[in-house]
Write an enzyme that holds these catalytic residues in place. Structure first.
Site, PDB file in Angstrom:
ATOM      1  N   GLU A 125      23.343  57.614 -27.829  1.00 26.43           N
ATOM      2  CA  GLU A 125      21.913  58.007 -28.426  1.00 26.43           C
ATOM      3  C   GLU A 125      21.712  57.009 -29.104  1.00 26.43           C
ATOM      4  OE1 GLU A 125      22.011  61.977 -30.258  1.00 26.43           O
ATOM      5  OE2 GLU A 125      20.464  61.406 -31.671  1.00 26.43           O
ATOM      6  N   THR A 178      22.602  60.662 -41.947  1.00 23.86           N
ATOM      7  CA  THR A 178      23.231  59.565 -41.199  1.00 23.86           C
ATOM      8  C   THR A 178      22.570  58.283 -41.004  1.00 23.86           C
ATOM      9  OG1 THR A 178      23.950  61.227 -39.288  1.00 23.86           O
ATOM     10  CG2 THR A 178      24.355  59.099 -38.616  1.00 23.86           C
ATOM     11  N   ASN A 222      17.506  69.976 -33.822  1.00 27.24           N
ATOM     12  CA  ASN A 222      18.751  69.905 -34.794  1.00 27.24           C
ATOM     13  C   ASN A 222      18.632  71.197 -35.939  1.00 27.24           C
ATOM     14  OD1 ASN A 222      20.389  69.204 -37.352  1.00 27.24           O
ATOM     15  ND2 ASN A 222      20.830  67.652 -36.218  1.00 27.24           N
ATOM     16  N   HIS A 243      16.565  60.314 -34.655  1.00 31.81           N
ATOM     17  CA  HIS A 243      16.686  60.166 -36.132  1.00 31.81           C
ATOM     18  C   HIS A 243      15.102  59.760 -36.474  1.00 31.81           C
ATOM     19  CE1 HIS A 243      18.398  59.870 -39.757  1.00 31.81           C
ATOM     20  NE2 HIS A 243      19.576  59.935 -39.234  1.00 31.81           N
ATOM     21  N   ARG A 295      29.425  68.610 -40.962  1.00 29.30           N
ATOM     22  CA  ARG A 295      29.868  67.354 -41.497  1.00 29.30           C
ATOM     23  C   ARG A 295      31.231  67.816 -42.133  1.00 29.30           C
ATOM     24  NH1 ARG A 295      25.675  63.542 -42.889  1.00 29.30           N
ATOM     25  NH2 ARG A 295      27.095  62.745 -44.189  1.00 29.30           N
ATOM     26  N   GLU A 344      27.186  67.194 -33.368  1.00 24.27           N
ATOM     27  CA  GLU A 344      27.409  65.750 -33.899  1.00 24.27           C
ATOM     28  C   GLU A 344      28.392  65.805 -34.604  1.00 24.27           C
ATOM     29  OE1 GLU A 344      23.911  65.192 -35.906  1.00 24.27           O
ATOM     30  OE2 GLU A 344      22.563  65.070 -34.012  1.00 24.27           O
ATOM     31  N   HIS A 373      25.233  69.550 -36.598  1.00 28.82           N
ATOM     32  CA  HIS A 373      26.179  68.597 -37.066  1.00 28.82           C
ATOM     33  C   HIS A 373      27.320  69.033 -37.938  1.00 28.82           C
ATOM     34  CE1 HIS A 373      26.601  64.135 -39.205  1.00 28.82           C
ATOM     35  NE2 HIS A 373      27.741  64.712 -38.782  1.00 28.82           N
ATOM     36  N   ARG A 379      28.402  70.379 -45.847  1.00 25.67           N
ATOM     37  CA  ARG A 379      26.928  70.637 -46.571  1.00 25.67           C
ATOM     38  C   ARG A 379      26.036  71.604 -45.974  1.00 25.67           C
ATOM     39  NH1 ARG A 379      24.390  64.717 -46.715  1.00 25.67           N
ATOM     40  NH2 ARG A 379      26.355  63.951 -47.379  1.00 25.67           N
ATOM     41  N   HIS A 401      19.031  71.645 -41.202  1.00 28.95           N
ATOM     42  CA  HIS A 401      18.354  71.732 -42.459  1.00 28.95           C
ATOM     43  C   HIS A 401      18.006  73.105 -42.716  1.00 28.95           C
ATOM     44  CE1 HIS A 401      18.821  67.774 -43.355  1.00 28.95           C
ATOM     45  NE2 HIS A 401      18.033  67.440 -42.150  1.00 28.95           N
TER      46      HIS A 401
HETATM   47  N1  PXP Z   1      20.507  62.144 -33.891  1.00 26.67           N
HETATM   48  C1  PXP Z   1      21.563  62.212 -34.739  1.00 26.67           C
HETATM   49  C2  PXP Z   1      22.743  61.510 -34.170  1.00 26.67           C
HETATM   50  C3  PXP Z   1      21.663  62.559 -36.171  1.00 26.67           C
HETATM   51  O1  PXP Z   1      22.576  62.259 -36.862  1.00 26.67           O
HETATM   52  C4  PXP Z   1      20.396  63.287 -36.339  1.00 26.67           C
HETATM   53  C5  PXP Z   1      20.678  63.812 -37.970  1.00 26.67           C
HETATM   54  O2  PXP Z   1      21.429  64.690 -38.204  1.00 26.67           O
HETATM   55  C6  PXP Z   1      19.666  63.152 -35.572  1.00 26.67           C
HETATM   56  C7  PXP Z   1      19.406  62.912 -34.167  1.00 26.67           C
HETATM   57  C8  PXP Z   1      18.197  64.279 -36.148  1.00 26.67           C
HETATM   58  O3  PXP Z   1      17.484  63.207 -37.060  1.00 26.67           O
HETATM   59  P1  PXP Z   1      16.297  63.980 -37.850  1.00 26.67           P
HETATM   60  O4  PXP Z   1      16.549  65.105 -38.557  1.00 26.67           O
HETATM   61  O5  PXP Z   1      15.681  62.821 -38.877  1.00 26.67           O
HETATM   62  O6  PXP Z   1      15.152  64.369 -36.764  1.00 26.67           O
END
Ligand code: PXP
Length: 242
Positions: A153, A102, A8, A193, A46, A71, A44, A50, A11
């Protein structure tokens, strides 16, 4: 069964948005992630924009023919953008404006069932695979099946944040039980997550786990090691856990 790593890149965009400039470029980061072993790029979009922006999605689609996963919230406007961006798959997630990230899986007792059903249908009609982000419990996994998802997921946040080995083991058991049910219901199995280098292995070991989506820990480590090393170390950990 082989296991995939989805990275992901939100960030990277968070950092870019902090200065409202063009660097660091999420698409450039995605390229490095893929070359270091990421099978899937996750972003993602949003509602508050952001981090990831719409233009990022189109840029990512141009770059990669396969392995783009979004996402999105189950909101008509967001689903329409998702369909326009033509990802391979979408995970529908709960979203509220004041959350830092999330907060857990979909709350099937409270959500707008009609909006969720329509979102799943629209995405599937467009040929996009749909997963639903669920907490590790049987009723959520069953609900995901009932809404017509292709995959679940499973949210690993409670496992990752559990205080102490005993509680963490209990949370892992919940994830395992939910995973077995997903398999029984013929749902593809993903998880994510708060997974990091220290807690990922037991989740990667779950039979039929086909994809782990990981963001924050990889991007955080990359500040010290570089992105390539951060991704390849995570990939090594999940493959060697099997
Ligand atoms: N899976 C989902 C559905 C999420 O919303 C997120 C955060 O955007 C992640 C995975 C990744 O989470 P993390 O950044 O904590 O690894």
């Amino acid at each position: 069964m082989s296991i995939k790593l989805g990275v992901n890149i939100d960030h990277v965009a968070t950092l870019r948005q902090a200065r409202g400039d063009v660097e660091p470029d999420p698409a450039g980061a995605a390229r490095i992630c893929r070359s270091a072993g990421a099978d899937i790029i996750v972003a993602h979009l949003r509602r508050d924009r952001r981090h990831i922006q719409e233009a990022d999605l189109f840029e990512l689609r141009k770059l990669f023919k396969r392995g783009l996963h979004l996402e999105l919230a189950a909101v008509p406007e967001m689903i329409a953008i998702g369909i326009k961006a033509r990802p391979d798959s979408v995970c529908i997630v709960p979203e509220s404006p004041d959350e830092v990230t999330t907060q857990g899986g979909l709350d099937f007792k409270r959500l707008d069932a009609s909006a969720l059903r329509k979102s799943v249908e629209r995405l599937r009609k467009a040929g996009i695979g749909v997963s639903l982000f669920v907490d590790p419990d049987a009723s959520s996994v069953r609900a995901a099946k009932g809404f017509g998802a292709d995959a679940v997921e499973i949210c690993t946040a409670r496992y990752a944040k559990a205080a102490g080995k005993h509680l963490q083991q209990l949370e892992l058991e919940q994830i395992c039980l939910a995973s077995y049910l997903a398999e029984e219901l013929n749902l593809e199995l993903h998880a994510g997550h708060d997974l990091d280098y220290g807690n990922v292995a037991p989740v990667a070991q779950i039979p039929h786990m086909s994809c782990l989506n990981i963001g924050f820990s990889i991007i955080a480590r990359s500040v010290f090691t570089g992105l390539k090393a951060a991704v390849s170390e995570m990939k090594r950990l999940i493959i060697s856990a099997r």
